[in-house]
Structure formats: structure tokens, C-alpha cells
Design a protein around this motif. Structure first.
Motif, PDB file in Angstrom:
ATOM      1  N   GLY A 409      46.890  97.463  36.154  1.00  0.00           N
ATOM      2  CA  GLY A 409      47.883  98.462  35.745  1.00  0.00           C
ATOM      3  C   GLY A 409      49.279  97.885  35.706  1.00  0.00           C
ATOM      4  N   THR A 410      49.405  96.605  35.383  1.00  0.00           N
ATOM      5  CA  THR A 410      50.714  95.946  35.425  1.00  0.00           C
ATOM      6  C   THR A 410      51.682  96.490  34.383  1.00  0.00           C
ATOM      7  N   GLU A 411      51.162  97.239  33.404  1.00  0.00           N
ATOM      8  CA  GLU A 411      52.065  97.824  32.400  1.00  0.00           C
ATOM      9  C   GLU A 411      53.077  98.766  33.039  1.00  0.00           C
ATOM     10  N   PHE A 412      52.735  99.371  34.173  1.00  0.00           N
ATOM     11  CA  PHE A 412      53.686 100.236  34.871  1.00  0.00           C
ATOM     12  C   PHE A 412      54.874  99.434  35.388  1.00  0.00           C
ATOM     13  N   VAL A 413      54.600  98.268  35.981  1.00  0.00           N
ATOM     14  CA  VAL A 413      55.680  97.426  36.497  1.00  0.00           C
ATOM     15  C   VAL A 413      56.548  96.922  35.347  1.00  0.00           C
ATOM     16  N   GLN A 414      55.909  96.587  34.237  1.00  0.00           N
ATOM     17  CA  GLN A 414      56.641  96.052  33.093  1.00  0.00           C
ATOM     18  C   GLN A 414      57.535  97.090  32.428  1.00  0.00           C
ATOM     19  N   ARG A 415      57.344  98.347  32.774  1.00  0.00           N
ATOM     20  CA  ARG A 415      58.248  99.393  32.289  1.00  0.00           C
ATOM     21  C   ARG A 415      59.643  99.233  32.876  1.00  0.00           C
ATOM     22  N   GLY A 416      59.759  98.647  34.080  1.00  0.00           N
ATOM     23  CA  GLY A 416      61.050  98.630  34.748  1.00  0.00           C
ATOM     24  C   GLY A 416      61.531  97.288  35.261  1.00  0.00           C
ATOM     25  N   TYR A 417      60.670  96.271  35.271  1.00  0.00           N
ATOM     26  CA  TYR A 417      61.058  94.960  35.797  1.00  0.00           C
ATOM     27  C   TYR A 417      60.888  93.911  34.710  1.00  0.00           C
ATOM     28  N   ALA A 418      61.991  93.347  34.250  1.00  0.00           N
ATOM     29  CA  ALA A 418      61.953  92.327  33.206  1.00  0.00           C
ATOM     30  C   ALA A 418      61.604  90.969  33.811  1.00  0.00           C
ATOM     31  N   ASN A 419      60.654  90.279  33.187  1.00  0.00           N
ATOM     32  CA  ASN A 419      60.280  88.923  33.594  1.00  0.00           C
ATOM     33  C   ASN A 419      59.979  88.838  35.085  1.00  0.00           C
ATOM     34  N   LEU A 420      59.211  89.786  35.594  1.00  0.00           N
ATOM     35  CA  LEU A 420      58.924  89.821  37.034  1.00  0.00           C
ATOM     36  C   LEU A 420      58.214  88.554  37.499  1.00  0.00           C
ATOM     37  N   ILE A 421      57.224  88.109  36.735  1.00  0.00           N
ATOM     38  CA  ILE A 421      56.478  86.904  37.133  1.00  0.00           C
ATOM     39  C   ILE A 421      57.422  85.708  37.243  1.00  0.00           C
ATOM     40  N   GLY A 422      58.259  85.529  36.231  1.00  0.00           N
ATOM     41  CA  GLY A 422      59.179  84.392  36.244  1.00  0.00           C
ATOM     42  C   GLY A 422      60.143  84.440  37.410  1.00  0.00           C
ATOM     43  N   LYS A 423      60.675  85.615  37.712  1.00  0.00           N
ATOM     44  CA  LYS A 423      61.631  85.740  38.813  1.00  0.00           C
ATOM     45  C   LYS A 423      60.965  85.462  40.159  1.00  0.00           C
ATOM     46  N   LEU A 424      59.746  85.985  40.343  1.00  0.00           N
ATOM     47  CA  LEU A 424      59.057  85.751  41.604  1.00  0.00           C
ATOM     48  C   LEU A 424      58.694  84.269  41.771  1.00  0.00           C
ATOM     49  N   ARG A 425      58.316  83.629  40.688  1.00  0.00           N
ATOM     50  CA  ARG A 425      58.020  82.195  40.774  1.00  0.00           C
ATOM     51  C   ARG A 425      59.271  81.393  41.134  1.00  0.00           C
ATOM     52  N   GLU A 426      60.433  81.858  40.656  1.00  0.00           N
ATOM     53  CA  GLU A 426      61.684  81.167  40.984  1.00  0.00           C
ATOM     54  C   GLU A 426      61.932  81.129  42.483  1.00  0.00           C
ATOM     55  N   ILE A 427      61.420  82.115  43.205  1.00  0.00           N
ATOM     56  CA  ILE A 427      61.651  82.159  44.652  1.00  0.00           C
ATOM     57  C   ILE A 427      60.387  81.800  45.442  1.00  0.00           C
ATOM     58  N   GLY A 428      59.447  81.137  44.764  1.00  0.00           N
ATOM     59  CA  GLY A 428      58.319  80.543  45.475  1.00  0.00           C
ATOM     60  C   GLY A 428      57.065  81.359  45.578  1.00  0.00           C
ATOM     61  N   ALA A 429      56.961  82.474  44.863  1.00  0.00           N
ATOM     62  CA  ALA A 429      55.747  83.284  44.934  1.00  0.00           C
ATOM     63  C   ALA A 429      54.606  82.608  44.189  1.00  0.00           C
ATOM     64  N   ASP A 430      53.405  82.742  44.727  1.00  0.00           N
ATOM     65  CA  ASP A 430      52.189  82.250  44.067  1.00  0.00           C
ATOM     66  C   ASP A 430      51.605  83.424  43.293  1.00  0.00           C
ATOM     67  N   ILE A 431      52.019  83.573  42.040  1.00  0.00           N
ATOM     68  CA  ILE A 431      51.623  84.713  41.229  1.00  0.00           C
ATOM     69  C   ILE A 431      51.332  84.254  39.815  1.00  0.00           C
ATOM     70  N   SER A 432      50.278  84.789  39.230  1.00  0.00           N
ATOM     71  CA  SER A 432      49.937  84.490  37.844  1.00  0.00           C
ATOM     72  C   SER A 432      49.478  85.762  37.161  1.00  0.00           C
ATOM     73  N   GLU A 433      49.439  85.721  35.835  1.00  0.00           N
ATOM     74  CA  GLU A 433      49.077  86.893  35.042  1.00  0.00           C
ATOM     75  C   GLU A 433      47.886  86.545  34.166  1.00  0.00           C
ATOM     76  N   THR A 434      46.862  87.393  34.194  1.00  0.00           N
ATOM     77  CA  THR A 434      45.628  87.136  33.466  1.00  0.00           C
ATOM     78  C   THR A 434      45.312  88.293  32.540  1.00  0.00           C
ATOM     79  N   PRO A 435      45.070  88.045  31.249  1.00  0.00           N
ATOM     80  CA  PRO A 435      44.641  89.131  30.364  1.00  0.00           C
ATOM     81  C   PRO A 435      43.279  89.670  30.831  1.00  0.00           C
ATOM     82  N   VAL A 436      43.082  90.970  30.714  1.00  0.00           N
ATOM     83  CA  VAL A 436      41.817  91.571  31.135  1.00  0.00           C
ATOM     84  C   VAL A 436      41.338  92.559  30.080  1.00  0.00           C
ATOM     85  N   GLU A 437      40.044  92.703  29.993  1.00  0.00           N
ATOM     86  CA  GLU A 437      39.471  93.772  29.188  1.00  0.00           C
ATOM     87  C   GLU A 437      39.579  95.067  29.978  1.00  0.00           C
TER      88      GLU A 437
END
Length: 442
Positions: A409-437
């Protein structure tokens, strides 16, 4: 295609990031651009789903827009010709009701069917409708969810809001700037995002100012020039990353975090054991000592913002002792708690008002108070996001937790947080995004 966040938690977040422009200001300022007879330029606009939806809605009404660069958008409202706010956008955002005021100014009419947004409470439009009627709009209820608005020209009036609703205040400000005579809006919302909108309206030619006791005064006019204006930085996003830094035991410099817009949050963060240093371009957040329990109540500005509540509750799961959070703004805001409990959090919800603040939900069957016992070692898990702010709370919980988490349900987060994955990676988070059916979603 829908996506899933894969997060490995348990590491302190360290580094520097820059927050985006405020969603809650940008959406309303895009709508306000439709009042101007020309091309308005907005800077620091976040590239998020809700902004794209709002711009598409403008286009459906006859406006044109183009992105000049990554965060600058131009909106040409000279050819507004459609008074019917498209139904296809009404289930995905709360913004459509705000288009009524610009359409009344430009076309003398508007038609709206239903509204949507996050499932954190009904958020009815009765405050909007009552206020517009007081300004002279004829409102016809076509069905339980459809309305037709008409007005040759609105006229000023004294409006006493039953509750200081942010959306209703913004809508009535946009209606009042083009009304004949003076409008006084009492018991109104005074959030920084509304000040940002009011500043834009003033630059466009309106006479609009804040008086004492939650009052806005507007002198109506008929000419609005196109302007170039900047969206404020997002204080909700700044607080979200601040809570992450403190909860993980890390240290993060959040550029764009502005002290004057976050005074209440900063006080409560310090009470719970977080610390911060103020710089000209941002705030550094970290933890000096153990986290302590607090008794907290949300409220309209300048109180503790309801959108700050979910990440703060996650933070409180790491505090030593029992904390109490009393939600007084949205009755269903705690819908995200069950997932945190599945990760190991000790949170109990009650319909009692566990606080001293006057509450609209007293003696009603809403689970709007929470008791949080900690500290708790959260475990990674599989989560499905129910709404925008809960979405960040889940991401934050996964960053704290031991092990791996999968968040759908990441579309909810993308409604309000721009480039969340990139920002979290900038501060050392181990996070990735995977397309799903769709079938993969739990």
C-alpha cells in the motif's frame, strides 16, 4: 504498478536530508491559482501523487499546467470553462471541495460529487457548505453525496465556525477574497499552511489578515493577478524524520525544518528525551538519554498536530514506562495501531477521553485514546498501509524493528512524501522498492 517496501531495521539513522515543500500548503495554493487571470508560478512544490492529481483536476476544469523544473510548476487559469468537478478524482483526495470557491468566482457555479481522502474519520463538508451559504451561495443537494453550487457574486458576512476546520477555513478564505464587502471568519484555523495560502492570496491582490482569537478578516475584491510564490517547507515531513532519528538512536540534520513552525513538536520531543540543535537552514535531531513516557493530546494549531501523532506513537513504544495519547481531531486516527501490535508494540485503545482538553468525542464510541507501554523490541513483519500518516508510521516501525519487513500500500505514502526511498537511503536506511502484482498484497 503497485509497489512494496522491503526494509531491514535495527540500525541508527545518520546523515543529512532535505525536506520537500508542504503537501498541505501546495495543494491549496494550486487551487488558489485558479482565481488568478493569468499564469501563476509556484516554487518548492513537492512531486507527490496528491499534487499530480490536483494538477490533473485543474486541467479537467480548463486550466493548463507545466513543470518548469523538478519543483516549479506553472498554472494558466485563463481558460477555466468546466464547472463540474470530476467524480474520478473525488475518491483519492480531499481537495475537490476546495475547487468550489474558485469556480464560483470564475463561472458562478460548481458541481461536486462525493469526496475522499484517508480513512481517519468522516470529515464531513458541512462546515464548508454552511459557510458558503452564509456568503450567499445557493447550495442544492442533488443526492446524499452530490451538490450544486451557484452564486452571481458572493457577499461578505460574519461566519462563526463550529470547529476550527483547516479545510473549511481555507475554502472560505478563497471564497471571501472575491466576495462583495467584508468577511469575518471566527473560530478559524490558523495553521502555518493557511498563513502560506493567505500570503499568496494577498500577493494576488486580496486584503486578508489575521486578527486576535482565531479570526480572519477579508476585504473582497474583483481583480486577482497571477503571481510567483513559494510553498513553505513541510513541517510534517520534518517531524517524521526527527522522530525516526530519535527512535533509532541516530542523528539526522533535517534541512528545511523550521523552528517557528515546529515549536510544539520540539517541546514534546524534548520532553520524551529527544534533543535538537537549531541551524539557519534546518534542525539536527538526536537522542541524549533514555526515552521517557509522556501524556500527550493532539489539537489544532498551535497545539500538537494530529499528523505528527502516528510517528510520535511509534517513538513512544521505545520510551520507558506508560505514555498516554489523547486524539481530539480525528476519531479514527488510531486505525494503524493494530499493525504495530502485531510487531510487538504494547498499545491499548479506549473510547475514554484520557486527557484534560475539551474533546468532541466525549461519550462517543470512538477509540481515540491510546496507552503505550514500553520500551518494546519491535519485530519485522508484513504490513498494509491504511492511510498516509499511518504509512510513515509503519515505515518508521520497520526501521526500528529487528529483522525484515514488507510494507504494501505504498501509494498512500507517496501521496505525501516525495522521494521517500531516496531520502531514507541518504541517512542510512536499508530500504528498497519492489513492484508487485495486486494479488501479492496481503
Amino acid at each position: 504498478m503497485p509497489t512494496r517496501y522491503d526494509i531491514v531495521g535495527g540500525r541508527p539513522l545518520q546523515g543529512t536530508l532535505r525536506v520537500s515543500g508542504a503537501k498541505n500548503a501546495a495543494l491549496k495554493m494550486i487551487v488558489a491559482a485558479l482565481i488568478a487571470d493569468g499564469t501563476t508560478t509556484l516554487h518548492n512544490v513537492p512531486r507527490i501523487t496528491d499534487v499530480e492529481i490536483t494538477l490533473k483536476l485543474c486541467e479537467e476544469l480548463g486550466a493548463r499546467y507545466r513543470w518548469r523544473d523538478e519543483t516549479t510548476v506553472e498554472i494558466d487559469a485563463r481558460n477555466i470553462n468546466n464547472a463540474v468537478i470530476p467524480l474520478k478524482y473525488s475518491g483519492s483526495t480531499r481537495t475537490p471541495i476546495l475547487f468550489v470557491s474558485p469556480l464560483l468566482h470564475r463561472l458562478g457555479k460548481a458541481e461536486l460529487t462525493t469526496i475522499g481522502g484517508c480513512s481517519i474519520g468522516p470529515r464531513p463538508i458541512n462546515y464548508h457548505i454552511a459557510g458558503l451559504r452564509q456568503l450567499g451561495a445557493h447550495v442544492e443537494e442533488i443526492s446524499r453525496t452530490s451538490y450544486r453550487f451557484q452564486a452571481d457574486r458572493l457577499h461578505g458576512n460574519i461566519i462563526n465556525l463550529e470547529y476550527p476546520s483547516v479545510g473549511a477555513t481555507e475554502n472560505l478564505l478563497m471564497a471571501a477574497v472575491g466576495a462583495r464587502g467584508r468577511t469575518v471568519i471566527r473560530n478559524a484555523a490558523i495553521e502555518p499552511e493557511i498563513l502560506n495560502l493567505a500570503g499568496m492570496l494577498q500577493a494576488m491582490g486580496a486584503v486578508v489578515y489575521q486578527d486576535v482569537n482565531r479570526t480572519w478578516i477579508v476585504e473582497g475584491t474583483t481583480r486577482f493577478r497571477a503571481v510567483e510564490y513559494e510553498v513553505m517547507d513541510d513541517r510534517i515531513e520534518a517531524a517524521s524524520f526527527a522522530a525516526c532519528a530519535v527512535a533509532t538512536g541516530g542523528e539526522v540534520l533535517v534541512k528545511g525544518a523550521i523552528q517557528r513552525d515546529m515549536v510544539t513538536f520540539l517541546d514534546w520531543l524534548r520532553k520524551v528525551g529527544g534533543e535538537f540543535d537549531i541551524y539557519p537552514d534546518g534542525i539536527r535531531f538526536y537522542r541524549q538519554d533514555r526515552l521517557r513516557p509522556v501524556n500527550l493530546e493532539t489539537d489544532v494549531h498551535p497545539g500538537f498536530m494530529t499528523d505528527w501523532q502516528p510517528p510520535f506513537v511509534v517513538l513512544l513504544t521505545q520510551a520507558e514506562g506508560i505514555s498516554v495519547v489523547h486524539e481530539t481531531v480525528y476519531e479514527s486516527r488510531f486505525g494503524y495501531v493494530e499493525a504495530l501490535v502485531s510487531m510487538g508494540a504494547h498499545i491499548q485503545l479506549t473510547n475514554d477521553c484520557l486527557g484534560s482538553r475539551e474533546c468532541r468525542f466525549t461519550n462517543k464510541n470512538y477509540l481515540h485514546s491510546a496507552l503505550i507501554s514500553g520500551p518494546t523490541l519491535l519485530r519485522g513483519g508484513t504490513l498494509h498501509i491504511p492511510d498516509l500518516r499511518a504509512g510513515f508510521a509503519y515505515v518508521m516501525a520497520a526501521l526500528i524493528a529487528s529483522g525484515e519487513s514488507q510494507i504494501y500500500g505504498t501509494e498512500f505514502v507517496q501521496r505525501g512524501y516525495a522521494n521517500l526511498i531516496g531520502k531514507l537511503r541518504e541517512i542510512g536506511a536499508d530500504i528498497s522498492e519492489t513492484p508487485v502484482e495486486t494479488a501479492e498484497s496481503p
